[in-house]
Design a protein around this motif. Structure first.
Motif, mmCIF file in Angstrom:
data_model
loop_
_atom_site.group_PDB
_atom_site.id
_atom_site.type_symbol
_atom_site.label_atom_id
_atom_site.label_comp_id
_atom_site.label_asym_id
_atom_site.label_seq_id
_atom_site.Cartn_x
_atom_site.Cartn_y
_atom_site.Cartn_z
ATOM 1 N N UNK A 7 31.874 -13.829 -28.889
ATOM 2 C CA UNK A 7 32.340 -12.221 -28.587
ATOM 3 C C UNK A 7 32.249 -11.488 -29.975
ATOM 4 N N UNK A 8 31.613 -12.490 -30.681
ATOM 5 C CA UNK A 8 30.668 -11.636 -31.910
ATOM 6 C C UNK A 8 29.484 -11.523 -31.295
ATOM 7 N N UNK A 9 28.624 -11.906 -30.998
ATOM 8 C CA UNK A 9 27.503 -11.875 -30.132
ATOM 9 C C UNK A 9 28.028 -9.576 -29.138
ATOM 10 N N UNK A 10 28.821 -10.640 -28.857
ATOM 11 C CA UNK A 10 28.776 -9.058 -27.608
ATOM 12 C C UNK A 10 29.467 -7.804 -28.040
ATOM 13 N N UNK A 11 30.347 -8.139 -29.073
ATOM 14 C CA UNK A 11 30.935 -6.763 -29.966
ATOM 15 C C UNK A 11 30.080 -6.661 -30.600
ATOM 16 N N UNK A 12 28.658 -7.214 -30.818
ATOM 17 C CA UNK A 12 27.451 -6.773 -31.709
ATOM 18 C C UNK A 12 26.808 -5.342 -30.726
ATOM 19 N N UNK A 13 26.771 -6.223 -29.196
ATOM 20 C CA UNK A 13 25.786 -5.577 -28.459
ATOM 21 C C UNK A 13 26.547 -3.921 -28.320
ATOM 22 N N UNK A 14 27.661 -4.145 -28.189
ATOM 23 C CA UNK A 14 28.473 -2.600 -27.785
ATOM 24 C C UNK A 14 28.352 -1.757 -28.457
ATOM 25 N N UNK A 15 28.009 -2.564 -30.257
ATOM 26 C CA UNK A 15 27.798 -1.566 -31.699
ATOM 27 C C UNK A 15 27.535 -1.037 -31.754
ATOM 28 N N UNK A 16 26.569 -2.079 -31.228
ATOM 29 C CA UNK A 16 24.538 -1.401 -30.773
ATOM 30 C C UNK A 16 25.147 -0.359 -29.484
ATOM 31 N N UNK A 17 24.951 -0.890 -28.880
ATOM 32 C CA UNK A 17 24.971 0.432 -27.284
ATOM 33 C C UNK A 17 25.856 1.840 -27.155
ATOM 34 N N UNK A 18 26.938 1.913 -28.320
ATOM 35 C CA UNK A 18 27.997 3.147 -28.801
ATOM 36 C C UNK A 18 26.512 3.980 -29.846
ATOM 37 N N UNK A 19 26.039 3.440 -30.422
ATOM 38 C CA UNK A 19 25.452 3.762 -30.935
ATOM 39 C C UNK A 19 23.962 4.417 -30.638
ATOM 40 N N UNK A 20 23.291 3.764 -30.022
ATOM 41 C CA UNK A 20 22.262 4.309 -28.823
ATOM 42 C C UNK A 20 22.898 5.605 -28.508
ATOM 43 N N UNK A 21 24.413 5.377 -27.492
ATOM 44 C CA UNK A 21 24.545 6.666 -27.215
ATOM 45 C C UNK A 21 24.631 7.549 -27.904
ATOM 46 N N UNK A 22 24.935 7.804 -28.691
ATOM 47 C CA UNK A 22 25.634 9.042 -29.002
ATOM 48 C C UNK A 22 24.339 9.622 -30.060
ATOM 49 N N UNK A 23 23.146 8.663 -30.375
ATOM 50 C CA UNK A 23 22.056 9.247 -30.893
ATOM 51 C C UNK A 23 21.362 9.512 -29.354
#
Length: 200
Positions: A7-23
């Motif tokens: 779950x931690x890895x999944x959330x880390x990936x989602x956090x990174x993806x959200x940042x990529x989406x915004x930027x």
């Protein structure tokens, strides 16, 4: 993150993806870029989400849950006022999260048949359906969303897109018009008109 749980890895990936989406916007998101940003192996996103669409679907599902939570916070005793404030909340959410909002309504980028995504979408539109049912005095039918709820949703959604792209302000006659406030005003006019028609 070698010792991190799944779950931690999944959330880390989602956090990174959200940042990529915004930027960078949804078009620029790649599994490799997300993995690199999260400091994980290139295989991690595929393992957790299957493919790029799976990752984007997870983000969009989160977005619909967030929208549903925002709309569920609206509690007005008057049915017409409830619908009006819901419209404003929808507009504010869309304008506050433009990249996420755009992704949420890009079915070609998502696994549109994903059960969790569908449930989240229905939860979000459910607030409008309930408000319209209270306003009209007609219960939502099992066959689908009432047409007035769809019309209300289409209006506020369109206002988000027009305001976000600057077209709404360009069409307005007043100078220095705030996009959100203009969208709010139009949504309010629609709600008042609907309420007046139903009372006749």
């Amino acid at each position: 993150m070698a010792s991190a749980t799944r779950p931690q890895v999944r959330e880390a990936l989602l956090t990174a993806a959200r940042a990529e989406l915004v930027e960078h916007g949804r078009a620029a998101i790649s599994l490799r870029a997300v993995a690199r940003r999260a400091g994980l192996s290139h295989a991690s996103p595929k393992y957790h989400f299957g493919d790029r669409s799976g990752l984007l679907t997870a983000i969009a599902t989160e977005g619909f849950h967030a929208l549903a939570r925002r709309l569920s916070e609206v509690h007005e005793s008057d049915a017409q006022q409830q619908l009006a404030i819901l419209g404003r909340a929808y507009i504010d959410f869309g304008l506050s999260h433009p990249a996420l909002f755009e992704l949420m309504f890009a079915p070609s980028e998502l696994h549109a048949d994903d059960p969790e995504l569908i449930a989240a979408q229905q939860q979000a539109i459910g607030s409008l359906t309930t408000a319209v049912s209270q306003l009209t005095g007609i219960d939502a039918t099992p066959s689908g969303t009432p047409q007035l709820a769809l019309a209300s949703w289409a209006l506020v959604h369109g206002l988000v897109v027009l305001a976000r792209d600057g077209a709404l302000q360009a069409a307005a006659t007043a100078e220095d018009t705030d996009a959100a406030e203009l969208a709010h005003t139009i949504a309010d006019v629609f709600t008042r008109y609907v309420g007046d028609e139903l009372r006749r």
